[in-house]
Design an enzyme around this catalytic site. Structure first.
Site, mmCIF file in Angstrom:
data_model
loop_
_atom_site.group_PDB
_atom_site.id
_atom_site.type_symbol
_atom_site.label_atom_id
_atom_site.label_comp_id
_atom_site.label_asym_id
_atom_site.label_seq_id
_atom_site.Cartn_x
_atom_site.Cartn_y
_atom_site.Cartn_z
ATOM 1 N N LYS A 111 31.826 2.184 -14.023
ATOM 2 C CA LYS A 111 30.973 1.540 -15.029
ATOM 3 C C LYS A 111 30.191 2.578 -15.856
ATOM 4 C CE LYS A 111 27.669 -1.009 -13.363
ATOM 5 N NZ LYS A 111 28.232 -0.787 -12.051
ATOM 6 N N LYS B 33 27.151 6.484 -1.858
ATOM 7 C CA LYS B 33 27.516 5.971 -3.177
ATOM 8 C C LYS B 33 27.799 7.075 -4.190
ATOM 9 C CE LYS B 33 25.752 2.941 -6.849
ATOM 10 N NZ LYS B 33 25.436 3.949 -7.862
ATOM 11 N N PHE C 34 26.166 -2.589 -10.516
ATOM 12 C CA PHE C 34 27.126 -3.345 -9.710
ATOM 13 C C PHE C 34 27.922 -4.343 -10.554
ATOM 14 C CE2 PHE C 34 23.978 -2.095 -6.328
ATOM 15 C CZ PHE C 34 24.790 -1.135 -5.769
ATOM 16 N N TRP D 247 38.093 9.043 -18.742
ATOM 17 C CA TRP D 247 37.843 9.959 -17.631
ATOM 18 C C TRP D 247 38.628 11.260 -17.840
ATOM 19 C CZ3 TRP D 247 40.131 12.878 -13.903
ATOM 20 C CH2 TRP D 247 39.322 13.313 -12.844
ATOM 21 N N PHE E 168 43.607 5.028 -13.948
ATOM 22 C CA PHE E 168 43.843 6.000 -12.883
ATOM 23 C C PHE E 168 45.293 6.469 -12.994
ATOM 24 C CE2 PHE E 168 39.921 4.576 -11.215
ATOM 25 C CZ PHE E 168 39.519 5.411 -10.168
ATOM 26 N N ARG F 180 20.675 4.605 -16.202
ATOM 27 C CA ARG F 180 19.599 4.764 -15.221
ATOM 28 C C ARG F 180 19.660 6.139 -14.566
ATOM 29 N NH1 ARG F 180 21.222 0.273 -11.298
ATOM 30 N NH2 ARG F 180 23.233 0.978 -12.080
ATOM 31 N N THR G 25 30.826 5.785 -16.125
ATOM 32 C CA THR G 25 31.812 6.603 -16.837
ATOM 33 C C THR G 25 32.248 5.912 -18.124
ATOM 34 O OG1 THR G 25 32.599 7.390 -14.689
ATOM 35 C CG2 THR G 25 34.020 7.813 -16.575
ATOM 36 N N ALA H 137 20.626 -2.906 -8.623
ATOM 37 C CA ALA H 137 20.909 -4.278 -9.054
ATOM 38 C C ALA H 137 21.120 -5.228 -7.885
ATOM 39 C CB ALA H 137 22.132 -4.301 -9.960
#
Length: 559
Positions: A74, A108, A304, A412, A384, A97, A76, A276
């Site tokens: 998210k 995480k 999240f 990415w 990916f 954030r 990224t 969240a």
């Protein structure tokens, strides 16, 4: 084949520009940037006040499906989309954030994006940054100290020591501190009482910092914090302890947004960091509203899955700050959808179109939910290397059936060049004026009905259930004038239900509300559901075991 580089290696090789140059892109004069080294700075309150007459840009929310160990990306995607919008000629900013130290040393990881879609300096951001979290921790614990000190010196306010609602905090995962007994050791140490710790990101002070509009509003909200109750159940406020002034002093720098840059030297605000799953999960209102005055497009995220972060972004942040989002991006990966379809993590590299299709209802549920708020949504497939054409096409076909578009994004690996298509699509949606944003429920709905509405319309549960003591507490707060507040649901991020192992798109489940907390200063009621913890624990093998300084003095293992 190109050599694989880790996020931290990519970030370390970044060609960063001096932060004053980044500020200049936004029209921020040098004297209104308060530098923390060469690559990060706070923006002065005077400058923020001076731009309030500017026209607002378009606000874009990035949210996601429910998180899985397979990864979604998210942050990224948020960073990549900001870079992508700048690439196609739009003046865009990113608002994200700050990272909590607890998850960084737990499981995480960081919160700066990844690959070639990162915000830098990544190491600083994921560690102490500009000290905002330490200021929040200190302000919170000053109030804790003042409560016990007041009781020790005669308890003039008549605080019932059995009804002290204010816990302590620290920015680290430490399960041993969840429930403690304080003031042991004799008369000189005060009156023993049961207490506990939450993680700093769950602190009401964090929520207040992120929802306050300026320093004056911050101080008022700090004074509104309910710290305890008397025997007659009347509330005791932080202002009754004369704590609000000193707390505001500790937070006077922390409330100023932090300006940094992406790998492509585009501006980003990184400010605040409530989780969240146990708080409202959005960056600060000050950062977002200021960015909207400085850029044509502002890309922000909510933590999240959309059932938590996006719902709170819409129902709490947008409602309180008067924000009007123009569009939403829902991030999904083929890998995560396969996991929702029942594939084990070790088998995610193998093509399995059936599992992708089986996992897609989780994505479909989030598309439906975002649309309930009147906000048009587009799906970003975060690419990916193991994704196959057939799997990607299965996702696109499914999303098309839901009345939305899914766009493959390679940010990415390729930075802004890999997300141009999504950038163009977002401009098309935002400029069309499609968005007809409205919160899920009205202010004047009863508090428990607000909880039940979220359970039924967002989680697709059959009902919310709570003991009589919880319902009585909500009713009492309504009688005291807090009935118009929104609710902040604290529940597992891994499922629409309160069972973290129940993937996909379950329906008909019951959502138990075991406790409610009034965050009168922040301006919401927290409903704690299921087994969710406001102080996380560390895993059996914490990430901290792999973090160290190498012989050159560089950090290894952070991300």
């Amino acid at each position: 084949m190109a050599e694989f580089k880790s996020d931290i290696q990519i970030a370390r090789a970044a060609n960063k520009k001096p932060i004053m140059e980044i500020g200049n892109k936004l029209g921020i004069p040098t004297e209104h940037l308060l530098p923390y080294g060469h690559d990060k700075a706070k923006v002065s309150a005077e400058f923020i006040k001076s731009v309030q007459g500017n026209k607002d840009g378009k606000l874009i929310l990035v949210t996601a499906i429910n998180p899985t160990p397979a990864g979604e990306g998210k942050t990224t995607t948020t960073v990549g989309l900001g870079d992508g919008l700048n690439r196609i000629g739009k003046k865009a900013m990113v608002c994200i954030r700050e990272a909590s130290l607890g998850p960084n040393f737990g499981i995480k990881g960081g919160a700066a994006g990844g690959g070639y879609a990162q915000v830098v300096p990544m190491e600083d951001m994921n560690l102490h940054f500009t000290g905002d979290f330490h200021a929040i921790t200190t302000a919170h614990n000053l109030l804790s100290a003042l409560i016990d000190n007041h009781i020790y010196w005669g308890n003039e306010l008549g605080i019932d020591t059995r009804r002290v609602a204010w816990r302590r905090v620290m920015d680290m995962n430490d399960r041993a501190l969840r429930q403690i007994v304080a003031s042991l050791g004799g008369v000189a140490n005060g009156y023993p009482r049961e207490a506990g710790f939450d993680i700093t990101v769950a602190s009401e002070v964090m929520a207040i910092l992120c929802l306050a509009t300026d320093l004056k509003d911050l101080e008022k909200r700090l004074g509104d914090i309910i710290v305890a109750y008397r025997r007659d159940k009347s509330p005791v406020f932080a202002r009754d302890l004369k704590a609000d002034g000193a707390m505001a002093v500790l937070l006077k720098d922390a409330i100023q947004p932090n300006l940094v840059q992406t790998l492509e030297n585009n501006p980003a605000f990184v400010h605040g960091g409530p989780f969240a799953n146990i708080a409202h999960g959005c960056n600060s209102v000050v950062a977002t509203t200021t960015a909207l005055k400085l850029a044509d497009y502002v890309v922000t995220e909510a933590g999240f899955g959309a059932d938590l972060g996006a719902e709170k972004f819409f129902d709490i942040k947008c409602r309180k700050a008067g924000l009007q989002p123009a569009a939403a991006v829902i991030v999904a990966t083929v890998r995560a959808l396969k996991m929702n379809g029942g594939v084990k993590k070790d088998d995610l590299g193998k093509e399995n179109v059936d599992a992708v299709i089986k996992g897609c209802p989780n994505l479909g549920r989030h598309i439906e939910n975002v649309k309930q708020f009147g906000v048009p949504a587009v799906v970003a497939i975060n690419h990916f290397g193991t994704d196959t054409d057939a799997e990607i096409q299965a996702v696109k076909d499914y999303v098309k059936q839901q009345g939305a578009d899914a766009i493959l994004c390679r940010h990415w690996a390729d930075g802004s060049a890999g997300i141009e298509e999504l950038a163009h699509k977002i401009v098309e949606i935002a400029e069309s004026g499609q968005s007809q944003f409205a919160p899920l429920y009205p202010d004047d709905m009863k508090l428990f009905d607000k909880i039940d509405t979220i359970v039924k319309r967002i989680y697709r549960g059959s009902e919310a259930v709570a003991d009589k003591s919880v319902r009585d507490q909500l009713h009492q707060w309504e009688q005291q004038g807090y009935g118009n507040l929104p609710v902040c649901m604290a529940k597992t991020q891994y499922s629409f239900s309160t069972d973290p192992n129940l993937r996909g798109a379950p329906t008909g489940h019951v959502v138990p509300v075991r406790e409610v907390r009034l965050s009168a200063g922040a301006g919401f009621v927290v409903a704690i559901c299921g087994e969710i913890m406001t102080m996380p624990g560390l895993p059996k093998t914490p990430a901290s075991e792999r973090i160290f300084l190498n012989e050159e003095g560089f950090i290894e293992g952070l991300f």
